[in-house]
Design a protein around this motif. Sequence first.
Motif, PDB file in Angstrom:
ATOM      1  N   PHE A  70     -18.892 -28.224 -18.084  1.00  9.39           N
ATOM      2  CA  PHE A  70     -18.502 -26.821 -18.193  1.00  9.39           C
ATOM      3  C   PHE A  70     -19.596 -25.895 -17.647  1.00  9.39           C
ATOM      4  O   PHE A  70     -20.150 -26.152 -16.600  1.00  9.39           O
ATOM      5  CB  PHE A  70     -18.106 -26.472 -19.639  1.00  9.39           C
ATOM      6  N   SER A  71     -19.893 -24.828 -18.371  1.00 10.79           N
ATOM      7  CA  SER A  71     -20.856 -23.839 -17.867  1.00 10.79           C
ATOM      8  C   SER A  71     -22.258 -24.416 -17.729  1.00 10.79           C
ATOM      9  O   SER A  71     -23.025 -23.987 -16.860  1.00 10.79           O
ATOM     10  CB  SER A  71     -20.885 -22.612 -18.782  1.00 10.79           C
ATOM     11  N   SER A  72     -22.605 -25.396 -18.538  1.00  4.79           N
ATOM     12  CA  SER A  72     -23.937 -26.011 -18.423  1.00  4.79           C
ATOM     13  C   SER A  72     -24.107 -26.707 -17.078  1.00  4.79           C
ATOM     14  O   SER A  72     -25.196 -26.676 -16.501  1.00  4.79           O
ATOM     15  CB  SER A  72     -24.168 -27.002 -19.567  1.00  4.79           C
ATOM     16  N   ALA A  73     -23.048 -27.319 -16.575  1.00  5.99           N
ATOM     17  CA  ALA A  73     -23.114 -27.952 -15.249  1.00  5.99           C
ATOM     18  C   ALA A  73     -23.337 -26.896 -14.171  1.00  5.99           C
ATOM     19  O   ALA A  73     -24.188 -27.062 -13.291  1.00  5.99           O
ATOM     20  CB  ALA A  73     -21.829 -28.736 -14.975  1.00  5.99           C
ATOM     21  N   ALA A  74     -22.596 -25.804 -14.248  1.00  7.30           N
ATOM     22  CA  ALA A  74     -22.730 -24.742 -13.249  1.00  7.30           C
ATOM     23  C   ALA A  74     -24.138 -24.149 -13.262  1.00  7.30           C
ATOM     24  O   ALA A  74     -24.742 -23.928 -12.204  1.00  7.30           O
ATOM     25  CB  ALA A  74     -21.690 -23.649 -13.502  1.00  7.30           C
ATOM     26  N   LEU A  75     -24.682 -23.906 -14.446  1.00 11.36           N
ATOM     27  CA  LEU A  75     -26.015 -23.320 -14.548  1.00 11.36           C
ATOM     28  C   LEU A  75     -27.099 -24.290 -14.084  1.00 11.36           C
ATOM     29  O   LEU A  75     -28.079 -23.887 -13.458  1.00 11.36           O
ATOM     30  CB  LEU A  75     -26.285 -22.857 -15.979  1.00 11.36           C
ATOM     31  N   GLU A  76     -26.911 -25.552 -14.362  1.00 12.06           N
ATOM     32  CA  GLU A  76     -27.883 -26.566 -13.932  1.00 12.06           C
ATOM     33  C   GLU A  76     -27.871 -26.701 -12.405  1.00 12.06           C
ATOM     34  O   GLU A  76     -28.918 -26.857 -11.789  1.00 12.06           O
ATOM     35  CB  GLU A  76     -27.563 -27.905 -14.600  1.00 12.06           C
ATOM     36  N   ILE A  77     -26.710 -26.612 -11.804  1.00 15.94           N
ATOM     37  CA  ILE A  77     -26.611 -26.656 -10.340  1.00 15.94           C
ATOM     38  C   ILE A  77     -27.274 -25.424  -9.740  1.00 15.94           C
ATOM     39  O   ILE A  77     -28.061 -25.526  -8.797  1.00 15.94           O
ATOM     40  CB  ILE A  77     -25.140 -26.767  -9.899  1.00 15.94           C
ATOM     41  N   ALA A  78     -26.972 -24.256 -10.290  1.00 19.41           N
ATOM     42  CA  ALA A  78     -27.509 -22.998  -9.758  1.00 19.41           C
ATOM     43  C   ALA A  78     -29.035 -23.010  -9.717  1.00 19.41           C
ATOM     44  O   ALA A  78     -29.643 -22.474  -8.797  1.00 19.41           O
ATOM     45  CB  ALA A  78     -27.007 -21.815 -10.581  1.00 19.41           C
ATOM     46  N   LYS A  79     -29.641 -23.647 -10.667  1.00 15.12           N
ATOM     47  CA  LYS A  79     -31.105 -23.675 -10.746  1.00 15.12           C
ATOM     48  C   LYS A  79     -31.729 -24.391  -9.557  1.00 15.12           C
ATOM     49  O   LYS A  79     -32.854 -24.097  -9.186  1.00 15.12           O
ATOM     50  CB  LYS A  79     -31.488 -24.278 -12.085  1.00 15.12           C
ATOM     51  N   ASP A  80     -30.998 -25.308  -8.937  1.00 14.58           N
ATOM     52  CA  ASP A  80     -31.538 -26.101  -7.829  1.00 14.58           C
ATOM     53  C   ASP A  80     -31.110 -25.611  -6.453  1.00 14.58           C
ATOM     54  O   ASP A  80     -31.449 -26.246  -5.445  1.00 14.58           O
ATOM     55  CB  ASP A  80     -31.135 -27.575  -7.997  1.00 14.58           C
ATOM     56  N   LEU A  81     -30.378 -24.515  -6.370  1.00 13.85           N
ATOM     57  CA  LEU A  81     -29.930 -24.000  -5.078  1.00 13.85           C
ATOM     58  C   LEU A  81     -30.973 -23.068  -4.473  1.00 13.85           C
ATOM     59  O   LEU A  81     -31.757 -22.449  -5.195  1.00 13.85           O
ATOM     60  CB  LEU A  81     -28.602 -23.252  -5.237  1.00 13.85           C
ATOM     61  N   THR A  82     -30.958 -22.960  -3.144  1.00 13.61           N
ATOM     62  CA  THR A  82     -31.855 -22.021  -2.487  1.00 13.61           C
ATOM     63  C   THR A  82     -31.369 -20.602  -2.743  1.00 13.61           C
ATOM     64  O   THR A  82     -30.201 -20.373  -3.060  1.00 13.61           O
ATOM     65  CB  THR A  82     -31.911 -22.269  -0.963  1.00 13.61           C
ATOM     66  N   GLY A  83     -32.257 -19.661  -2.586  1.00 13.87           N
ATOM     67  CA  GLY A  83     -31.913 -18.271  -2.852  1.00 13.87           C
ATOM     68  C   GLY A  83     -32.186 -17.926  -4.303  1.00 13.87           C
ATOM     69  O   GLY A  83     -32.940 -18.608  -4.997  1.00 13.87           O
ATOM     70  N   PHE A  84     -31.569 -16.878  -4.743  1.00 17.59           N
ATOM     71  CA  PHE A  84     -31.829 -16.368  -6.092  1.00 17.59           C
ATOM     72  C   PHE A  84     -30.839 -16.868  -7.133  1.00 17.59           C
ATOM     73  O   PHE A  84     -30.739 -16.283  -8.209  1.00 17.59           O
ATOM     74  CB  PHE A  84     -31.835 -14.834  -6.065  1.00 17.59           C
ATOM     75  N   TRP A  85     -30.125 -17.924  -6.844  1.00 16.24           N
ATOM     76  CA  TRP A  85     -29.112 -18.425  -7.776  1.00 16.24           C
ATOM     77  C   TRP A  85     -29.719 -18.917  -9.078  1.00 16.24           C
ATOM     78  O   TRP A  85     -29.045 -18.938 -10.110  1.00 16.24           O
ATOM     79  CB  TRP A  85     -28.266 -19.505  -7.099  1.00 16.24           C
ATOM     80  N   TYR A  86     -30.986 -19.303  -9.046  1.00 14.53           N
ATOM     81  CA  TYR A  86     -31.653 -19.761 -10.270  1.00 14.53           C
ATOM     82  C   TYR A  86     -31.669 -18.670 -11.351  1.00 14.53           C
ATOM     83  O   TYR A  86     -31.789 -18.970 -12.537  1.00 14.53           O
ATOM     84  CB  TYR A  86     -33.084 -20.215  -9.970  1.00 14.53           C
ATOM     85  N   ILE A  87     -31.519 -17.425 -10.931  1.00 17.68           N
ATOM     86  CA  ILE A  87     -31.519 -16.307 -11.887  1.00 17.68           C
ATOM     87  C   ILE A  87     -30.397 -16.462 -12.916  1.00 17.68           C
ATOM     88  O   ILE A  87     -30.530 -16.048 -14.068  1.00 17.68           O
ATOM     89  CB  ILE A  87     -31.417 -14.953 -11.144  1.00 17.68           C
ATOM     90  N   PHE A  88     -29.302 -17.097 -12.511  1.00 18.44           N
ATOM     91  CA  PHE A  88     -28.176 -17.283 -13.434  1.00 18.44           C
ATOM     92  C   PHE A  88     -28.552 -18.143 -14.635  1.00 18.44           C
ATOM     93  O   PHE A  88     -27.832 -18.170 -15.635  1.00 18.44           O
ATOM     94  CB  PHE A  88     -26.964 -17.863 -12.709  1.00 18.44           C
ATOM     95  N   ARG A  89     -29.680 -18.837 -14.561  1.00 24.38           N
ATOM     96  CA  ARG A  89     -30.143 -19.632 -15.702  1.00 24.38           C
ATOM     97  C   ARG A  89     -30.367 -18.762 -16.942  1.00 24.38           C
ATOM     98  O   ARG A  89     -30.409 -19.278 -18.049  1.00 24.38           O
ATOM     99  CB  ARG A  89     -31.434 -20.374 -15.353  1.00 24.38           C
ATOM    100  N   ILE A  90     -30.501 -17.473 -16.752  1.00 23.62           N
ATOM    101  CA  ILE A  90     -30.672 -16.574 -17.898  1.00 23.62           C
ATOM    102  C   ILE A  90     -29.488 -16.709 -18.863  1.00 23.62           C
ATOM    103  O   ILE A  90     -29.628 -16.498 -20.068  1.00 23.62           O
ATOM    104  CB  ILE A  90     -30.872 -15.105 -17.455  1.00 23.62           C
ATOM    105  N   PHE A  91     -28.329 -17.101 -18.344  1.00 25.56           N
ATOM    106  CA  PHE A  91     -27.146 -17.273 -19.197  1.00 25.56           C
ATOM    107  C   PHE A  91     -27.279 -18.471 -20.140  1.00 25.56           C
ATOM    108  O   PHE A  91     -26.468 -18.634 -21.050  1.00 25.56           O
ATOM    109  CB  PHE A  91     -25.875 -17.382 -18.357  1.00 25.56           C
ATOM    110  N   LYS A  92     -28.305 -19.300 -19.947  1.00 23.64           N
ATOM    111  CA  LYS A  92     -28.543 -20.397 -20.892  1.00 23.64           C
ATOM    112  C   LYS A  92     -28.853 -19.855 -22.287  1.00 23.64           C
ATOM    113  O   LYS A  92     -28.697 -20.556 -23.270  1.00 23.64           O
ATOM    114  CB  LYS A  92     -29.712 -21.279 -20.418  1.00 23.64           C
TER     115      LYS A  92
END
Length: 134
Positions: A70-92
């Motif tokens: 679910f959302s944990s998978a999406a957030l974990e993926i976002a953390k490893d992408l280039t760009g500023f997608w890691y910022i979405f980890r704040i939703f953890k």
Amino acid sequence: MDNRNVVIFDGVCNFCNGAVNFIIKRDPTGIFAFTPMQSDLARELMIKHKIHNVGIDTFLLIKNDQCFVFSSAALEIAKDLTGFWYIFRIFKFVPSIIRDFFYKVFARNRYVLFGKKETCMVPTKEIRSRFVGI
């Protein structure tokens, strides 16, 4: 299987296929591999990680022999992408029960919003190496 993180996705969902392409564009080093949920490999991985009854309403991430849903998978993926997608980890910091509620509402309606294909996506020659178990 190699040491890449495996994303299990609904192979007939237009949104999910778009998400796979999104990840590929932002993963230049190829740390993610992909397999449709309809594949034998996906079923084997789900059995191995004791993932039952998630249906096809989500995608899963197998990373370091751990399964994210679910959302944990999406957030974990976002953390490893280039760009500023890691910022979405704040939703953890938002409790997963709340994140997953909204995730599941969206997932249940994704076919209505984005449509679906009759068969699983066939990767192009350029990205074929990013797919496993097909």
